[in-house]
Design a protein around this motif. Structure first.
Motif, mmCIF file in Angstrom:
data_model
loop_
_atom_site.group_PDB
_atom_site.id
_atom_site.type_symbol
_atom_site.label_atom_id
_atom_site.label_comp_id
_atom_site.label_asym_id
_atom_site.label_seq_id
_atom_site.Cartn_x
_atom_site.Cartn_y
_atom_site.Cartn_z
ATOM 1 N N LEU A 165 -8.144 -3.835 4.895
ATOM 2 C CA LEU A 165 -7.177 -4.741 3.565
ATOM 3 C C LEU A 165 -7.123 -6.045 4.411
ATOM 4 O O LEU A 165 -6.648 -7.536 3.257
ATOM 5 C CB LEU A 165 -6.055 -4.081 3.279
ATOM 6 N N SER B 125 0.732 -0.848 0.005
ATOM 7 C CA SER B 125 -0.080 -0.421 0.103
ATOM 8 C C SER B 125 0.773 0.852 -0.342
ATOM 9 O O SER B 125 0.391 2.289 -0.680
ATOM 10 C CB SER B 125 -1.206 0.057 1.638
ATOM 11 N N ALA B 126 2.639 1.159 0.285
ATOM 12 C CA ALA B 126 2.777 2.477 0.747
ATOM 13 C C ALA B 126 3.614 2.284 -0.948
ATOM 14 O O ALA B 126 3.706 3.654 -1.421
ATOM 15 C CB ALA B 126 4.052 2.497 1.929
ATOM 16 N N VAL C 246 -7.233 0.501 8.190
ATOM 17 C CA VAL C 246 -7.057 0.564 7.198
ATOM 18 C C VAL C 246 -5.890 -0.844 6.386
ATOM 19 O O VAL C 246 -6.587 -1.261 5.342
ATOM 20 C CB VAL C 246 -6.098 1.908 5.970
ATOM 21 N N GLY D 8 0.838 4.682 -2.881
ATOM 22 C CA GLY D 8 0.663 5.476 -1.963
ATOM 23 C C GLY D 8 0.221 6.483 -0.943
ATOM 24 O O GLY D 8 0.095 7.936 -0.661
ATOM 25 N N PHE D 9 -0.438 4.883 -0.444
ATOM 26 C CA PHE D 9 -0.971 4.918 1.193
ATOM 27 C C PHE D 9 0.003 6.019 2.224
ATOM 28 O O PHE D 9 1.080 4.955 2.363
ATOM 29 C CB PHE D 9 -1.957 3.721 0.867
ATOM 30 N N SER D 10 0.280 6.772 2.354
ATOM 31 C CA SER D 10 1.014 7.531 3.217
ATOM 32 C C SER D 10 -0.141 7.952 4.529
ATOM 33 O O SER D 10 -1.039 9.313 3.781
ATOM 34 C CB SER D 10 1.739 8.192 2.926
ATOM 35 N N PRO D 11 -0.676 7.278 5.407
ATOM 36 C CA PRO D 11 -1.648 8.035 6.920
ATOM 37 C C PRO D 11 -1.094 9.356 7.010
ATOM 38 O O PRO D 11 0.044 8.924 7.233
ATOM 39 C CB PRO D 11 -1.865 6.912 7.348
ATOM 40 N N ASN D 12 -2.118 10.117 7.747
ATOM 41 C CA ASN D 12 -1.350 11.104 8.666
ATOM 42 C C ASN D 12 -0.889 10.326 10.240
ATOM 43 O O ASN D 12 -0.263 11.379 10.741
ATOM 44 C CB ASN D 12 -2.800 11.985 9.473
ATOM 45 N N GLU E 11 -5.431 5.780 11.321
ATOM 46 C CA GLU E 11 -5.627 5.496 10.078
ATOM 47 C C GLU E 11 -4.679 4.312 9.374
ATOM 48 O O GLU E 11 -5.546 3.701 8.791
ATOM 49 C CB GLU E 11 -5.277 6.901 9.556
ATOM 50 N N ASN E 12 -4.111 4.656 9.521
ATOM 51 C CA ASN E 12 -3.265 3.375 9.199
ATOM 52 C C ASN E 12 -3.451 1.697 9.978
ATOM 53 O O ASN E 12 -3.842 0.641 9.149
ATOM 54 C CB ASN E 12 -1.316 3.550 9.413
#
Length: 149
Positions: free
Chosen positions: A126, A106-107, A122, A110-114, A118-119
């Motif tokens: 998944l 996921s990284a 998600v 482009g998935f980069s949680p704040n 949240e990370n």
């Protein structure tokens, strides 16, 4: 991995730990974890030290003892909510073994949680989706070898 193996072993034995011992172990582990966080914060204030610390092993062992204690297990009855939690528990090994792959993938996408919450949410969702899809696609004979039950 050690706690997974310990949980499997203790879950299959007739051990019945004292609930007092379990609670005492949890309290000691929690206090040591807090003290260790303060120690590491003084040592390196740039890190929040909320991750896995050595004292967390004591806390985790206490929780395993609590879950296996006779007083807690005698009153257990299953319902729809608890059966969902039981399903997640049965999938703990595939979740454990696949979450890093899913995090890195996921990284790369482009998935980069704040924040960590949240990370966690998600990645957990998944993980469950991947395990569900795998359990529907692969033959039933292969699933136990992957830890999927």
């Amino acid at each position: 991995m050690g706690f997974f193996a310990l949980g499997c072993y203790l879950g299959r034995t007739k051990i019945s730990p004292s609930i007092r011992l379990a609670i005492l172990t949890i309290v000691v582990g929690l206090i040591l974890s807090i003290l260790e966080s303060f120690f590491w914060l003084d040592y390196n204030p740039n890190n929040n030290w909320l991750g896995l610390k050595s004292s967390v092993h004591i806390l985790s062992f206490g929780i395993i003892l609590l879950l296996l204690s006779k007083k807690l297990s005698i009153n257990y009855t299953s319902n729809k909510f608890k059966s969902l939690i039981e399903w997640f528990g049965r999938q703990s090994m595939p979740i454990y073994t696949s979450h890093m792959i899913i995090m890195f993938s996921s990284a790369r996408l482009g998935f980069s949680p704040n924040n960590w919450a949240e990370n966690w949410i998600v990645i957990f969702i998944l993980d469950i989706i991947v395990i569900y899809i795998i359990s529907k696609i692969l033959p039933k004979k292969i699933l136990p070898y992957l830890g999927i039950r």
